[in-house]
Scaffold this active site. Structure first.
Site, PDB file in Angstrom:
ATOM      1  N   LYS A 159      13.428  -6.217  -0.045  1.00 46.76           N
ATOM      2  CA  LYS A 159      12.424  -7.044  -0.818  1.00 46.76           C
ATOM      3  C   LYS A 159      11.093  -6.362  -1.040  1.00 46.76           C
ATOM      4  CE  LYS A 159      10.262 -10.923  -2.346  1.00 46.76           C
ATOM      5  NZ  LYS A 159       8.887 -10.141  -2.613  1.00 46.76           N
ATOM      6  N   GLY A 177       1.041  -7.938   6.883  1.00 42.70           N
ATOM      7  CA  GLY A 177       0.187  -8.733   7.546  1.00 42.70           C
ATOM      8  C   GLY A 177       0.697  -9.921   8.374  1.00 42.70           C
ATOM      9  N   ARG A 180      -0.134   7.686  10.336  1.00 45.53           N
ATOM     10  CA  ARG A 180       1.056   7.099  10.631  1.00 45.53           C
ATOM     11  C   ARG A 180       1.929   8.375  11.027  1.00 45.53           C
ATOM     12  NH1 ARG A 180       4.956   5.969   6.816  1.00 45.53           N
ATOM     13  NH2 ARG A 180       6.720   5.911   7.500  1.00 45.53           N
ATOM     14  N   CYS A 237      -3.167   0.596   7.196  1.00 47.33           N
ATOM     15  CA  CYS A 237      -3.115  -0.005   8.359  1.00 47.33           C
ATOM     16  C   CYS A 237      -3.862   0.642   9.317  1.00 47.33           C
ATOM     17  CB  CYS A 237      -1.699  -0.207   8.742  1.00 47.33           C
ATOM     18  SG  CYS A 237      -0.638  -1.198   7.617  1.00 47.33           S
ATOM     19  N   THR A 238      -3.494   2.135   9.160  1.00 43.61           N
ATOM     20  CA  THR A 238      -4.122   3.096  10.308  1.00 43.61           C
ATOM     21  C   THR A 238      -5.631   3.583   9.765  1.00 43.61           C
ATOM     22  OG1 THR A 238      -3.140   4.675   9.135  1.00 43.61           O
ATOM     23  CG2 THR A 238      -1.992   3.809  11.047  1.00 43.61           C
ATOM     24  N   THR A 257       5.288  -7.804  -4.419  1.00 41.85           N
ATOM     25  CA  THR A 257       5.085  -7.964  -6.123  1.00 41.85           C
ATOM     26  C   THR A 257       4.423  -6.613  -6.317  1.00 41.85           C
ATOM     27  OG1 THR A 257       5.320 -10.189  -5.684  1.00 41.85           O
ATOM     28  CG2 THR A 257       4.264  -9.445  -7.629  1.00 41.85           C
ATOM     29  N   GLU A 259       5.356  -4.160  11.797  1.00 44.47           N
ATOM     30  CA  GLU A 259       4.191  -3.507  11.890  1.00 44.47           C
ATOM     31  C   GLU A 259       3.067  -4.166  11.108  1.00 44.47           C
ATOM     32  OE1 GLU A 259       0.857  -1.798  10.416  1.00 44.47           O
ATOM     33  OE2 GLU A 259       2.076  -0.281   9.663  1.00 44.47           O
ATOM     34  N   ASN A 319       1.000  -1.302   0.243  1.00 47.72           N
ATOM     35  CA  ASN A 319       0.180  -0.178  -0.042  1.00 47.72           C
ATOM     36  C   ASN A 319       0.774   1.156   0.042  1.00 47.72           C
ATOM     37  OD1 ASN A 319       0.758  -0.369   2.633  1.00 47.72           O
ATOM     38  ND2 ASN A 319      -1.207   0.077   3.753  1.00 47.72           N
TER      39      ASN A 319
END
Length: 497
Positions: free
Chosen positions: A193, A247, A452, A299-300, A196, A265, A170
């Site tokens: 890394k 995740g 964030r 996430c937030t 994808t 996170e 994201n």
């Protein structure tokens, strides 16, 4: 300039993007590639190299030796290179933003903002690193009972070595630089890394660091299938620290990783608690921003609204009116709601919606989906027996749970296995602080949606939301070790005594 052209032409080979190692853009010896599906068209947009385990081994060796000489590079010089990279990144925001639009369906204006914000993060990190790392600590022994002043203790911060950075889809640029910049200023080397979906954006960003002139082998970017190189990377003996955002995979990584520092996170189910005295227009605006920006794939993001029954009807009406004004469509048109990242993601969200329907939630809009595009949906009268009350949809679907007491709201928030952020809306500062203290989350926002940033604020989760803390200062500190040198004096020595 478009992605993969002009200045960025050397990162593309035919229709496959190269990976980056030893200061060069390379093709994988595997001869294989990984396809990246455009969430909007659902067709292959880009291809990246499918690197092998052997290539990972080579990169680890390069990163290790490059780090040794980088650790001897003066701090001001490291900072200078980071400032240079930040300027190049901001100058070439357009092609990178284009990748974000096509790979992860991020609205065009938000894509540009992400790149600019990332440049600012790199610069701030350079400044902050010079301050933090330029300071040591001096202790004397006679401060502890039974000792004379015969020992002088000097402490400094030294690099950990090779940092493995694993960002999520994201924010593939911003959440890469938030790991890369602190690692580099602290004297570490980096193996990135990228996800994808988001790999091509990350490769373009890495090229900006390449153009800044960092030493060879210091920054490396490995692309490939998680199934082939994922565990191999995270369990690699050459890795001295893992910084991961994502995740559940993070929990698996934590269990397998060796005795190294972890910065994790892993998502959230951020609760928004709304009291009777709250400014409902402010709440509604923040629920739209918090719940639906980037289609809820944050996430937030606000993931559950816990509202006092007496103001619930009024709040739901206000939010409904704002949802109706959200534009839905392709990211190229700067729509508010764009397709979610993948078909499997859309199917998962749909499963949560169906479960809520079967169990009697009130649908404030009709559920509508075309391909990966899901129209924004507010679900009222959600109860704790529904999956959407607890699971993280990562999509534009927001549950509203009506509560009869503040305690009930806090209880629901704390019963979650997540604890990233939360927010509370009230005009009573005393209540706000009491509720904030009671919420088991890494951060609480008072009268605003969770977020964030700014990027130098501490950012952390508790429970399944993660390990360690982020934010520029915290990341620099986490990516270093304390080194102590003790000078033993022949007899007690007192300054000017």
């Amino acid at each position: 300039m478009a992605a993969g052209t002009g200045l960025f032409a050397e990162i593309l080979d035919g229709d496959v993007y190269k990976y980056y190692a030893d200061g060069e853009w390379k093709k994988s010896s595997s001869g294989k590639s990984v396809s990246i599906i455009n969430p909007t068209t659902r067709k292959t947009q880009y291809k990246v190299q499918a690197c092998s385990q052997e290539e990972v081994n080579k990169v680890m060796d390069l990163a290790k030796s490059a780090q040794k000489s980088w650790a001897k590079t003066p701090l001001w010089k490291r900072a200078e290179l980071l400032h240079k990279a930040a300027a190049i990144l901001k100058e070439h925001k357009a092609p990178i933003a284009e990748c974000l639009v096509k790979e992860i369906a991020k609205p065009a204006k938000d894509a540009v903002t992400e790149v600019v914000r990332s440049g600012d993060l790199v610069s701030y990190c350079a400044e902050e690193g010079v301050r933090i790392l330029g300071e040591g600590k001096f202790l004397v022994s006679d401060s502890f009972p039974g000792n004379e002043r015969t020992k002088y203790c000097l402490t400094s911060k030294i690099p950990l070595g090779v940092i493995l950075a694993v960002p999520p889809f994201n924010y593939p640029v911003n959440l890469s630089v938030s790991k890369i910049a602190p690692a580099l200023i602290a004297g570490n080397s980096i193996v990135l890394k990228p996800p994808t979906q988001g790999a091509v954006s990350a490769l373009h960003m890495v090229h900006c660091f390449h153009l800044a002139g960092f030493p060879k082998g210091l920054i490396n970017c490995i692309t490939g299938k998680g199934s082939e190189i994922g565990d191999f990377l995270t369990m690699h003996p050459g890795v001295n620290c893992i910084s991961f955002t994502g995740g559940d995979t993070g929990i698996a990584i934590s269990k397998k990783a060796g005795m190294i520092p972890l910065q994790m996170e892993l998502g959230g189910k951020d609760a928004c608690i709304v009291l009777e005295d709250a400014d409902l227009d402010l709440v509604a605006a923040n629920i739209i921003k918090g719940g639906f920006s980037y289609s809820g794939q944050r996430c937030t993001a606000i993931k559950v609204v816990l509202v006092m029954e007496s103001v619930a009807d009024a709040l739901v009406e206000k939010v409904k009116a704002k949802v109706a004004k959200l534009s839905v469509g392709p990211p190229e048109n700067d729509c508010d709601i764009t397709p979610v990242v993948s078909e499997s993601s859309a199917n998962f969200i749909e499963g949560l919606v169906k479960d809520a329907k079967e169990k009697g939630a009130t649908f404030c809009q009709e559920y509508k989906r075309e391909g990966n595009l899901i129209w924004p949906l507010l679900l009222d009268n959600v109860r704790p027996d529904m999956r959407i009350a607890w699971e993280e949809p990562f999509g534009p679907v927001l549950p509203v749970i009506r509560i009869n007491s503040v305690e009930e709201g806090i209880h629901h928030c704390n019963a979650s296995n997540f604890g990233l952020q939360g927010c509370v809306f009230t005009k009573d500062v005393n209540k706000a602080i009491m509720i904030s203290d009671a919420m088991e989350t890494g951060s609480v926002q008072i009268n605003s949606a969770p977020a964030r940033g700014p990027d130098h604020f501490p950012f952390q989760g508790i429970k399944d939301s993660g390990i360690g803390s982020q934010g520029i200062t915290n990341s620099i500190n986490m990516m270093t070790k304390v080194k102590t040198t003790v000078i033993n004096l022949p007899s007690p020595s007192y300054t000017m005594g």
